[in-house]
Design a protein around this motif. Structure first.
Motif, PDB file in Angstrom:
ATOM      1  N   VAL A 178       0.856  -1.191   0.000  1.00  0.00           N
ATOM      2  CA  VAL A 178       0.000   0.000   0.000  1.00  0.00           C
ATOM      3  C   VAL A 178       0.886   1.234   0.000  1.00  0.00           C
ATOM      4  O   VAL A 178       2.078   1.169   0.279  1.00  0.00           O
ATOM      5  N   ARG A 179       0.273   2.376  -0.345  1.00  0.00           N
ATOM      6  CA  ARG A 179       0.979   3.656  -0.256  1.00  0.00           C
ATOM      7  C   ARG A 179       0.006   4.683   0.303  1.00  0.00           C
ATOM      8  O   ARG A 179      -1.188   4.397   0.455  1.00  0.00           O
ATOM      9  N   VAL A 237      -3.887   3.647   0.436  1.00  0.00           N
ATOM     10  CA  VAL A 237      -4.519   3.068  -0.756  1.00  0.00           C
ATOM     11  C   VAL A 237      -3.626   1.958  -1.307  1.00  0.00           C
ATOM     12  O   VAL A 237      -2.448   1.867  -0.977  1.00  0.00           O
ATOM     13  N   GLY A 238      -4.201   1.116  -2.148  1.00  0.00           N
ATOM     14  CA  GLY A 238      -3.476  -0.029  -2.683  1.00  0.00           C
ATOM     15  C   GLY A 238      -2.349   0.380  -3.616  1.00  0.00           C
ATOM     16  O   GLY A 238      -2.452   1.362  -4.344  1.00  0.00           O
ATOM     17  N   GLN A 239      -1.249  -0.397  -3.585  1.00  0.00           N
ATOM     18  CA  GLN A 239      -0.173  -0.186  -4.544  1.00  0.00           C
ATOM     19  C   GLN A 239       0.021  -1.529  -5.245  1.00  0.00           C
ATOM     20  O   GLN A 239      -0.626  -1.801  -6.244  1.00  0.00           O
ATOM     21  N   LEU A 240       0.848  -2.416  -4.693  1.00  0.00           N
ATOM     22  CA  LEU A 240       0.955  -3.747  -5.274  1.00  0.00           C
ATOM     23  C   LEU A 240      -0.281  -4.576  -4.921  1.00  0.00           C
ATOM     24  O   LEU A 240      -0.580  -5.563  -5.579  1.00  0.00           O
ATOM     25  N   ALA A 241      -0.970  -4.180  -3.851  1.00  0.00           N
ATOM     26  CA  ALA A 241      -2.258  -4.803  -3.558  1.00  0.00           C
ATOM     27  C   ALA A 241      -3.314  -3.981  -4.298  1.00  0.00           C
ATOM     28  O   ALA A 241      -3.290  -2.764  -4.235  1.00  0.00           O
ATOM     29  N   ARG A 242      -4.215  -4.686  -5.015  1.00  0.00           N
ATOM     30  CA  ARG A 242      -5.233  -3.907  -5.725  1.00  0.00           C
ATOM     31  C   ARG A 242      -6.268  -3.401  -4.741  1.00  0.00           C
ATOM     32  O   ARG A 242      -6.827  -2.332  -4.907  1.00  0.00           O
ATOM     33  N   GLU A 243      -6.524  -4.188  -3.672  1.00  0.00           N
ATOM     34  CA  GLU A 243      -7.395  -3.708  -2.612  1.00  0.00           C
ATOM     35  C   GLU A 243      -7.097  -4.484  -1.335  1.00  0.00           C
ATOM     36  O   GLU A 243      -6.396  -5.496  -1.366  1.00  0.00           O
ATOM     37  N   TYR A 244      -7.619  -3.976  -0.211  1.00  0.00           N
ATOM     38  CA  TYR A 244      -7.408  -4.698   1.040  1.00  0.00           C
ATOM     39  C   TYR A 244      -8.670  -4.607   1.876  1.00  0.00           C
ATOM     40  O   TYR A 244      -9.473  -3.694   1.728  1.00  0.00           O
ATOM     41  N   GLU A 245      -8.849  -5.621   2.754  1.00  0.00           N
ATOM     42  CA  GLU A 245     -10.007  -5.627   3.650  1.00  0.00           C
ATOM     43  C   GLU A 245      -9.502  -5.725   5.072  1.00  0.00           C
ATOM     44  O   GLU A 245      -8.579  -6.482   5.358  1.00  0.00           O
ATOM     45  N   ILE A 246     -10.127  -4.982   5.960  1.00  0.00           N
ATOM     46  CA  ILE A 246      -9.807  -5.092   7.387  1.00  0.00           C
ATOM     47  C   ILE A 246     -11.018  -5.702   8.066  1.00  0.00           C
ATOM     48  O   ILE A 246     -12.146  -5.258   7.845  1.00  0.00           O
ATOM     49  N   SER A 247     -10.780  -6.741   8.890  1.00  0.00           N
ATOM     50  CA  SER A 247     -11.902  -7.419   9.543  1.00  0.00           C
ATOM     51  C   SER A 247     -12.594  -6.482  10.519  1.00  0.00           C
ATOM     52  O   SER A 247     -12.028  -5.469  10.946  1.00  0.00           O
ATOM     53  N   VAL A 256      18.265   5.992 -14.047  1.00  0.00           N
ATOM     54  CA  VAL A 256      17.260   4.937 -14.059  1.00  0.00           C
ATOM     55  C   VAL A 256      16.472   5.068 -15.352  1.00  0.00           C
ATOM     56  O   VAL A 256      16.302   6.167 -15.879  1.00  0.00           O
ATOM     57  N   VAL A 257      16.032   3.922 -15.910  1.00  0.00           N
ATOM     58  CA  VAL A 257      15.281   3.956 -17.171  1.00  0.00           C
ATOM     59  C   VAL A 257      13.866   3.427 -16.936  1.00  0.00           C
ATOM     60  O   VAL A 257      13.572   2.753 -15.948  1.00  0.00           O
ATOM     61  N   ARG A 258      13.026   3.724 -17.900  1.00  0.00           N
ATOM     62  CA  ARG A 258      11.612   3.388 -17.833  1.00  0.00           C
ATOM     63  C   ARG A 258      11.408   1.874 -17.727  1.00  0.00           C
ATOM     64  O   ARG A 258      12.067   1.092 -18.421  1.00  0.00           O
ATOM     65  N   ASN A 259      10.468   1.448 -16.854  1.00  0.00           N
ATOM     66  CA  ASN A 259      10.054   0.056 -16.783  1.00  0.00           C
ATOM     67  C   ASN A 259       8.958  -0.128 -17.837  1.00  0.00           C
ATOM     68  O   ASN A 259       7.848   0.384 -17.688  1.00  0.00           O
ATOM     69  N   ASP A 260       9.283  -0.846 -18.924  1.00  0.00           N
ATOM     70  CA  ASP A 260       8.332  -0.948 -20.040  1.00  0.00           C
ATOM     71  C   ASP A 260       7.132  -1.826 -19.718  1.00  0.00           C
ATOM     72  O   ASP A 260       6.177  -1.887 -20.498  1.00  0.00           O
ATOM     73  N   ASN A 261       7.193  -2.532 -18.592  1.00  0.00           N
ATOM     74  CA  ASN A 261       6.067  -3.409 -18.243  1.00  0.00           C
ATOM     75  C   ASN A 261       5.310  -2.908 -17.023  1.00  0.00           C
ATOM     76  O   ASN A 261       4.724  -3.682 -16.287  1.00  0.00           O
ATOM     77  N   TYR A 262       5.370  -1.603 -16.780  1.00  0.00           N
ATOM     78  CA  TYR A 262       4.760  -1.084 -15.568  1.00  0.00           C
ATOM     79  C   TYR A 262       3.242  -1.229 -15.627  1.00  0.00           C
ATOM     80  O   TYR A 262       2.640  -1.198 -16.702  1.00  0.00           O
ATOM     81  N   TYR A 263       2.614  -1.355 -14.461  1.00  0.00           N
ATOM     82  CA  TYR A 263       1.180  -1.676 -14.431  1.00  0.00           C
ATOM     83  C   TYR A 263       0.275  -0.449 -14.373  1.00  0.00           C
ATOM     84  O   TYR A 263      -0.929  -0.573 -14.281  1.00  0.00           O
ATOM     85  N   GLN A 264       0.857   0.754 -14.386  1.00  0.00           N
ATOM     86  CA  GLN A 264      -0.010   1.934 -14.342  1.00  0.00           C
ATOM     87  C   GLN A 264      -0.290   2.455 -15.744  1.00  0.00           C
ATOM     88  O   GLN A 264       0.589   2.464 -16.616  1.00  0.00           O
ATOM     89  N   PHE A 265      -1.529   2.884 -15.976  1.00  0.00           N
ATOM     90  CA  PHE A 265      -1.947   3.441 -17.266  1.00  0.00           C
ATOM     91  C   PHE A 265      -2.691   4.733 -16.989  1.00  0.00           C
ATOM     92  O   PHE A 265      -3.322   4.890 -15.943  1.00  0.00           O
ATOM     93  N   ASP A 266      -2.628   5.673 -17.938  1.00  0.00           N
ATOM     94  CA  ASP A 266      -3.434   6.876 -17.758  1.00  0.00           C
ATOM     95  C   ASP A 266      -4.859   6.584 -18.230  1.00  0.00           C
ATOM     96  O   ASP A 266      -5.170   5.485 -18.706  1.00  0.00           O
TER      97      ASP A 266
END
Lengths: 575, 369
Positions: free
Chosen positions: A82-83, A92-102, A232-242
């Motif tokens: 999360v970040r 909010v989620g980062q590598l986790a797309r979402e999280y739940e707290i009991s 540092v160079v661009r990660n061509d497989n990054y998971y963020q999109f506009d």
């Protein structure tokens, strides 16, 4: 023939990479770069050049990083589950797309993004999360995330429910855990063997092969000339999109340049070398003078998250009466708090741009900042009256004496090289001189001061600062009486005073609830106690300003930190 | 008769011409050295009588006049000669330290003025009259003000007390040690000489600047600035004597072979008396030249230490720590008058060099008069 073989080899490598890259991204993150995060959809290409500081990273290992020059890099290479949302500070989620707290707050389940790749093409899965927390909880590995992930000394339980689901079980409710659980995830397939063989602390050093340093972040490590330049160079497989489906980041690469002298870096910015630069408070006028002539603009980005203060020793292990008695007397501390000329400090050291600080809470976290605490504004008459009322009287010789007839004289220290602290000390020395109190102000090496604060406790007054965390619980180590940064009397087994006991209670209560309004109530009371007891006399806080060149788009400093580091994925260059 | 008269007059003159007189005559002909000497005398007087000569105290601050620009003293008004005066300045922007000249307010420069503060000269005489100043609420800043609104002109005078006298005191200490040590070593010769010279070589090989850094770091931080100042002088001179001791020892070795030393021994003078009364005076010309040329070294060493913050501590002034405020590029470009202490160091060091040059020529026995 030789050429032929070479071509074949290249073709084979290409096929292999293509094969490894066949991980399919199922959970991309859509980033609203034209509204929430930035201002516009970008165009591809270009290089960003930034000032990296006086020196470069000392390691590539995010868990062993001890200084900002290292974390400034590793935070771009690695990511957590999360970040903090850059506008609200929410988790909010980062590598986790979402999280739940009991319901009872003791179980947290993270649903990981499916199809995220490490920089080498391997897929990121729950196995990496489990591995990272194994490393963190292993006492041998000395991870910097370790303390924050213990709850009253107990670790969490964690297990992978499947490849994309991880469950954490807490021994009890602990609300600040959400701010530390986003520790950087590291690759099991690269570091697993090293960890199991006990070599984790020697991995990802500056001597490591750069291609081995793989994270999931938007940027991949390319080259590093020590303390000069890092690319540092661009990660061509990054998971963020506009929002229009363009893959981020827009830029091709980022260059960090290091200059040992800040003056030189400022000149380099004016010469067009950097695309943006945080403006050092002492140089603000130079930027302001040039803003009309040079193609850049200045963005005001709010108060510095840290604090600067004067602290007096109240620890009997390091100080003897009569000085100990003065410093333990809250009326004495209150009186001295009136003698800090904050207005002159702002003018002298910050060109009039900054804030008076009255509370330990990060000034950017308005939710927790109590606006109604007692303020000690510069007033030598008030200081004089408060001292007289508390029995510290002015003698006929113009010097001030305590009830037992001891002249009040103490040593005030700060570290060399920080102009604002030097000025604070000199003004304070002069003002206390007016009040008949003799202050011997000296500047010594930073490490000597740290040693005095943490180990030998033999000091009287010190001017020092702390970097701020967003959540108030980040100050637990300073404010709870057993903390080692509880500078005026650290590592207490039982709280010595009633007010310290009450602060301990408030911090624990705030940890044991997931209700943010309730936490606010606790931290409000905490700030009132601090303002009444003034263990730390807060001074001033600089305004952070960023100079951004006109061709750079989406360069909006994060409201929660004033920083620009998180903007790189959607920055773009317009020319 | 006339002739005899003239001869006796001539021989008379010849008789009073001691080596010192001859040196002084030669020195007087050295124009540059004389000018340098004049400058040095003025600077030292400036330092000695600082509290009286300058308008403000060393640590007197004025927070609303941070980085006040230098003022021009006006002697004419509307083309008419008047008593000297300065115009007031108005602080327009406290953050940027922008001041504007306000020609409506005028402050007349008053001489022998008592503006309320007292000082003591040499700890003996206390006074409250200053050579010149202006009446409150005005202020006179001939060379501008520093960050805390302290008058740079006043601080230069107080700083000179430390920066100039550190050289003189340092030279006295290191020269005395050097002469006695070199004299004893050269006079006795043999294993005494051998041992003493090896010790001096050890002292010479100590990297002095780093030693100073280390010692400054271990000095107790609560020392008053004046004690600290004396300790710095002490440190500087206790490592500075060895070079001189070696040269003196060489000179003594050759002088002690001369007849008058044997003569003194023959009539039964004690050894200490021979060293002090007969041998060392013959090294005097070298010592004086060497001392003069070594003074700038002490001044520069103190400035260097104070510049990096381990010498004289604020708020006490020394030229070195005043100059350290000019280390920051942005203050330097906005407040160039911060460089004035550097200029003073430059002038002093240059003067000592010229003066030392003149002295060396003057004492040179081969020079014809």
């Amino acid at each position: 023939m030789k050429n032929m073989r070479f071509v074949l080899a290249v073709a084979l490598i290409l096929m292999l990479t293509a094969g490894a890259g066949a991980v399919e991204l199922l959970d991309p993150e859509i980033v609203d770069v034209a509204g929430y995060y930035g201002e516009s959809i970008g165009r591809y290409g270009g290089t960003l050049t930034v000032y990296g500081g006086a020196s470069g990273p000392k390691s590539y290992n995010p868990h062993l990083a001890a200084e900002t020059s290292t974390t400034d890099l590793t935070d771009q290479l690695f990511e957590g589950l999360v970040r903090l949302d850059r506008n609200t500070g929410d988790v909010v989620g980062q590598l986790a797309r979402e999280y739940e707290i009991s319901e009872d707050g003791t179980e947290i389940i993270f649903h990981l993004r499916r199809g995220v790749q490490w920089h080498d093409g391997t897929e990121f899965t729950a196995k990496d999360v489990i591995f990272t927390f194994d490393v963190i909880y292993d006492p041998e590995s000395q991870s910097n995330a370790r303390t924050g992930l213990h709850i009253d000394g107990e670790p969490m339980q964690y297990e992978a429910l499947d490849d994309y689901t991880v469950k954490f079980t807490l021994p009890r409710v602990h609300s600040p855990i959400m701010y530390s659980i986003g520790a950087n995830i590291i690759p099991e397939h690269v570091l697993g063997d090293a960890f199991r063989e006990g070599r984790f602390n020697e991995s990802y050093t500056l001597a490591s092969d750069l291609s081995e340093v793989v994270g999931t972040g938007a940027w991949k490590l390319s080259t590093y000339r020590v303390d000069q330049e890092l690319v540092v160079v661009r990660n061509d497989n990054y998971y963020q999109f506009d929002t229009e489906g363009n893959q981020l980041p827009y830029l091709n690469r980022v260059i960090y340049k290091y200059y040992p002298n800040q003056d030189t870096a400022v000149l380099a910015f004016f010469a067009g070398e950097f695309d943006y630069m945080g403006i050092p408070a002492t140089h603000f006028t130079e930027f302001e003078d040039r803003v009309d002539r040079l193609p850049f603009s200045i963005i005001e980005s709010g108060p510095n998250p840290g604090t600067t203060f004067i602290v007096f020793n109240q620890n009997p292990a390091g100080l003897e009466p009569p000085a100990l008695n003065w410093f333990q007397d809250k009326y004495f501390r209150q009186a001295l708090a009136y003698a800090v000329d904050r207005e002159t400090l702002l003018d002298m050291e910050m060109n009039g741009r900054g804030y008076f600080q009255h509370s330990p809470i990060n000034m950017r976290n308005e939710f927790f900042l109590n606006p109604n605490v007692k303020e000690y504004n510069y007033d030598l008459q008030a200081a004089h009256e408060a001292l007289e009322a508390a029995g510290y009287t002015l003698g006929a010789d113009g010097l001030r004496y305590d009830q037992d007839g001891n002249h009040i004289e103490f040593e005030l220290l700060t570290n060399t090289g920080v102009a604002i602290r030097q000025t604070t000390g000199e003004l304070f020395q002069e003002d206390l001189g007016e009040l008949g109190i003799t202050v011997n102000f000296n500047m010594i090496d930073f490490n000597v001061i740290v040693d005095k604060l943490l180990n030998n406790f033999e000091w009287e007054g010190i001017i020092i600062g702390l970097t701020g965390t967003f959540d108030p619980n980040g100050g637990a180590n300073t404010w709870m009486s057993h903390g080692n940064l509880h500078m005026w009397h650290p590592l207490q087994e039982e709280p010595v005073t009633e007010w310290e006991a009450r602060i301990d209670e408030l911090f624990v209560s705030a940890q044991r609830t997931m209700d943010w309004d309730e936490r606010q109530m606790y931290y409000y009371e905490f700030q009132e106690i601090v303002a009444e007891q003034v263990p730390l006399i807060y001074t001033v806080n600089a305004q952070t300003n960023v100079a951004v060149r006109d061709h750079l788009r989406n360069g909006v400093p994060a409201p929660i930190s004033g920083g620009m580091m998180d903007t790189w994925a959607w920055l773009w260059i317009d020319r | 008769m006339k002739e005899i008269n003239e001869t006796s007059k001539g021989s008379n003159q010849q008789a009073v011409r001691s080596p010192w007189k001859m040196a002084w005559r030669r020195l007087r002909r050295h124009k540059l050295a004389m000018a340098a000497m004049g400058v040095l005398i003025l600077l030292h007087l400036f330092a000695i009588f600082a509290p009286f000569l300058v308008p403000y105290g060393e640590t007197q601050t004025d927070r609303r006049r941070s980085y006040h620009p230098p003022m021009r003293v006006h002697f004419f008004e509307d083309g008419q000669l008047t008593r000297p005066f300065v115009y007031g300045y108005v602080l327009e922007d406290a953050g940027r330290r922008r001041y504007s000249l306000d020609t409506d307010t005028k402050y007349e420069v008053k001489f022998f003025i008592n503006e309320g503060t007292t000082y003591s000269l040499f700890g003996l005489i206390s006074g409250n009259r200053r050579l010149f100043s202006v009446e409150a609420p005005g202020k006179i800043y001939l060379f501008g003000a520093d960050q805390y609104g302290r008058d740079i002109f006043s601080r230069l005078a107080f700083g000179a007390r430390r920066s100039l006298f550190i050289g003189l005191i340092g030279i006295v200490i290191s020269t005395s040690i050097g002469m006695v040590y070199g004299g004893v070593s050269g006079f006795f010769g043999g294993w005494v000489d051998n041992l003493m010279m090896r010790i001096s070589e050890v002292i010479i090989s100590i990297p002095s600047f780093y030693l100073l850094l280390a010692l400054s770091a271990v000095l107790p931080t609560n020392l008053p600035s004046d004690v600290r100042f004396m300790m710095i002088i002490g440190i500087l001179s206790f490592i500075g004597w060895a070079g001189m001791a070696r040269v003196i020892r060489g000179m003594v070795l050759s002088i002690r072979q001369l007849e008058f030393v044997h003569g003194a021994e023959a009539i039964g003078c004690s050894q200490p008396r021979i060293i002090v009364r007969h041998i060392l005076p013959n090294t005097m010309s070298y010592v004086i030249v060497n001392a003069t040329l070594a003074v700038p070294g002490f001044i520069l060493a103190e400035s260097g230490l104070s510049l990096i913050g381990v010498g004289i501590q604020h708020p006490q002034a020394s030229w070195g720590n005043m100059l350290s405020e000019a280390l920051n590029l942005s203050s330097l470009s906005r407040f160039p008058w911060l460089l004035i202490p550097g200029f003073m160091i430059f002038v002093t060091v240059l003067s000592y060099s010229f003066f030392g040059d003149g002295i060396r020529d003057a004492f040179d026995p081969r020079a014809t008069s």
